[in-house]
Design an enzyme around this catalytic site. Structure first.
Site, PDB file in Angstrom:
ATOM      1  N   THR A 235      -0.032  -4.602   5.354  1.00  0.00           N
ATOM      2  CA  THR A 235      -0.319  -5.755   4.543  1.00  0.00           C
ATOM      3  C   THR A 235      -1.618  -6.371   5.002  1.00  0.00           C
ATOM      4  OG1 THR A 235       1.757  -6.291   5.657  1.00  0.00           O
ATOM      5  CG2 THR A 235       1.379  -7.355   3.549  1.00  0.00           C
TER       6      THR A 235
ATOM      7  N   THR B 195       3.574  -7.912   9.296  1.00  0.00           N
ATOM      8  CA  THR B 195       3.203  -6.671   8.648  1.00  0.00           C
ATOM      9  C   THR B 195       4.011  -5.552   9.272  1.00  0.00           C
ATOM     10  OG1 THR B 195       1.413  -5.034   8.482  1.00  0.00           O
ATOM     11  CG2 THR B 195       1.214  -6.647  10.234  1.00  0.00           C
ATOM     12  N   GLY B 196       4.097  -4.427   8.559  1.00  0.00           N
ATOM     13  CA  GLY B 196       4.814  -3.288   9.103  1.00  0.00           C
ATOM     14  C   GLY B 196       5.792  -2.720   8.102  1.00  0.00           C
TER      15      GLY B 196
ATOM     16  N   GLY C 233       8.425  -2.944   5.802  1.00  0.00           N
ATOM     17  CA  GLY C 233       8.993  -4.110   5.123  1.00  0.00           C
ATOM     18  C   GLY C 233      10.481  -4.292   5.292  1.00  0.00           C
TER      19      GLY C 233
ATOM     20  N   ILE D 146      10.535  -4.319  -3.810  1.00  0.00           N
ATOM     21  CA  ILE D 146       9.953  -5.524  -3.226  1.00  0.00           C
ATOM     22  C   ILE D 146      10.099  -5.427  -1.713  1.00  0.00           C
ATOM     23  CG2 ILE D 146      10.282  -8.030  -2.984  1.00  0.00           C
ATOM     24  CD1 ILE D 146      11.231  -7.975  -5.978  1.00  0.00           C
ATOM     25  N   GLY D 147       9.042  -5.768  -0.989  1.00  0.00           N
ATOM     26  CA  GLY D 147       9.059  -5.694   0.474  1.00  0.00           C
ATOM     27  C   GLY D 147       9.204  -7.063   1.110  1.00  0.00           C
ATOM     28  N   ASP D 148       8.753  -7.164   2.349  1.00  0.00           N
ATOM     29  CA  ASP D 148       8.962  -8.402   3.110  1.00  0.00           C
ATOM     30  C   ASP D 148       7.975  -9.505   2.775  1.00  0.00           C
ATOM     31  OD1 ASP D 148       6.768  -8.404   5.706  1.00  0.00           O
ATOM     32  OD2 ASP D 148       7.097  -6.526   4.635  1.00  0.00           O
TER      33      ASP D 148
END
EC number: 3.4.19.5
Lengths: 316, 329
Positions: free
Chosen positions: A182, A232-233, A235, A211-213
């Protein structure tokens, strides 16, 4: 107690063998975005404006996984999401599923400022952005040749990026270019006003609609009166561990310092190799821990400290 | 240490004048769903299966704001979302923007079980549900006359339901105008709002939670609330399982479900203390309620709204079904 700012361009398995033609432009971008943010803080811009400005710049840079340069879904399309939060008021805004809007973080800002809601997704978010005159382009604008190649490799490997690293490195033709994660920025001014913003294209070869984090308040993005965090990473790991919220919760509920809280969350609450974050506290501290091979990052504080990096520094 | 279960049908400004024709069916539904869940736990069903089963039943009931009976968007459509989470493994699944799938909670379960992801939204979620053969219907299936009326009232009031400290997804008015709305709704004062949810724990301390909702009356198309936001409306870990309801935006800001568990873990509070603190101090008055169970079989159902449709039971025989605060509260 002075201002402080930190930003990231994604954490992941960034190999030290990253070629100069891929490393140098990103380092230059980090330096440029850091300077933009520092100048804004020196001009007494509000941290909300600072983080939006910096994240817009990172979104526009084609070599980070946000805006132009976003990784592709399994259908070869781009679906972008972003989030912004104000620590003092805890107002926040989030969007998912954007396909034509140039700057997702600005849509998130508008949701926060112009609606009674926090989070808008997909066609509703696109329609809202258009109604408010935000810049939109043809979806092809965001797609880069590198990401078409990454999707191809991911499909050949028949799995979502982020596991079985060595195979992926080989599949990438040894470039090991692991532009993942991200982009994000956190900032605090002299008065302790905190803000955070995060933006992403998500996970290579993700299912359409995934959908991610990043837009999940408390997972990839969170700010309150204690600190502002952008993670970041991987999700899914960041969501399960409610990474951003937990940093602040540890400070408030257990009395840990910013560094202790962030180090604990990244070191103990998410699997190795899955996450990193940048965070600032109300008193102007900054921290940028990660448990991955590397994290594109930069930070600066009013007392003159500056850091730009990709891999761990020797002390870490 | 035995099993425990709690479920809710939404917290909000549910007036004590709620007419019997609107109160009794809901109380009966709460009783029925509680019994379903209790029987499942007594048969040693896993809490994940228990909460999915109970929430499906609540979704199917047309008088709760989930599945059939969901409130309408500003376009008069239904957009449903749901979430499920397993405390022991912390696996979870969430969906938003469903329009034709009968049981959103089952899509969330499938996302958790059958994909490498946690959260799918809108067309992608719909496509996924169809690929997996889940039951779908015409979107009109979910729309009820009551909700068409609620949307009309909300538009007449020209604002999104639930503003500021008020939590009333159906009445487009402030507290002092209640009588006008009651008159407008034919005196029903029906405040069916919020969400549905269920939490359960078995004798081995396995915890699970599930939440489902149609969202906010007159919401913008594409608006996502707290229900599918892990840590806001839904959360479970090894300490407890939580399902929240109320003003979605307030629940998100306060990361309600996560904070209950965090207070237990980081500050050593009991389940009741943590839940009471979050509902009492971390969200504005009139905006939230929750149900929660702990690994050791405790249960709590605090709310700071006028009422919350709720029910719970524990293995040692305690049962409670209610809408408004009991005298002790």
């Amino acid at each position: 107690m002075g201002w402080a700012i930190a930003l990231h361009g994604g954490a992941g398995d960034i190999p030290r063998s990253l070629s100069p033609d891929r490393r140098l432009p990103r380092e230059a971008a980090l330096r440029h975005c850091l300077q933009l943010g520092v100048s804004a803080l020196q001009s007494h811009a509000h941290p909300l404006d600072v983080v939006e400005l910096v994240v817009c710049e990172l979104e526009n840079h084609p070599q980070f996984n946000a805006g132009k340069g976003s990784v592709l879904t399994t259908d070869g399309t781009v679906e972008m999401e972003a989030c912004i939060m104000d620590g003092k008021t805890m107002r926040c805004g989030a969007v998912s599923g954007l396909t034509t809007v140039v700057n997702a973080v600005s849509v998130a800002r508008l949701v926060m400022d112009k609606t009674p809601h926090i989070y808008l997704g997909f066609q509703g978010a696109e329609a809202f952005a258009r109604e408010h005159g935000l810049e939109t382009v043809d979806p092809s604008h965001f797609i880069t040749p590198e990401n078409i190649e990454r999707l191809k490799q991911a499909k050949e490997a028949n799995r979502v990026q982020q596991d079985e690293k060595s195979e992926v490195l080989a599949a990438n033709g040894g470039s090991g270019d692991s532009q993942i994660g991200t982009v994000g920025c956190v900032a605090v001014d002299r008065d302790g006003n905190l803000a955070t913003a995060t933006s992403t294209g998500g996970l290579v070869n993700k299912m359409v609609g995934r959908i991610g984090d990043t837009p999940v308040i408390g997972a990839g993005t969170y700010a309150n009166s204690y600190c502002a965090v952008s993670a970041t990473g991987r999700g899914e790991a960041v969501i399960r561990a409610t990474v951003a919220r937990d940093v602040a919760a540890l400070m408030e509920y257990k009395g840990l310092s910013l560094q202790e809280a962030a180090a604990y969350v990244v070191g103990e609450r998410v699997p190795q190799g899955t996450a990193g974050l940048v965070a600032v506290s109300a008193s102007g501290e900054v921290t940028m821990p990660f448990n991955t091979t590397g994290m594109f990052r930069a930070c600066a504080t009013e007392d003159g400290y500056t850091e730009i990096g990709i891999w761990p520094t020797e002390q870490e």
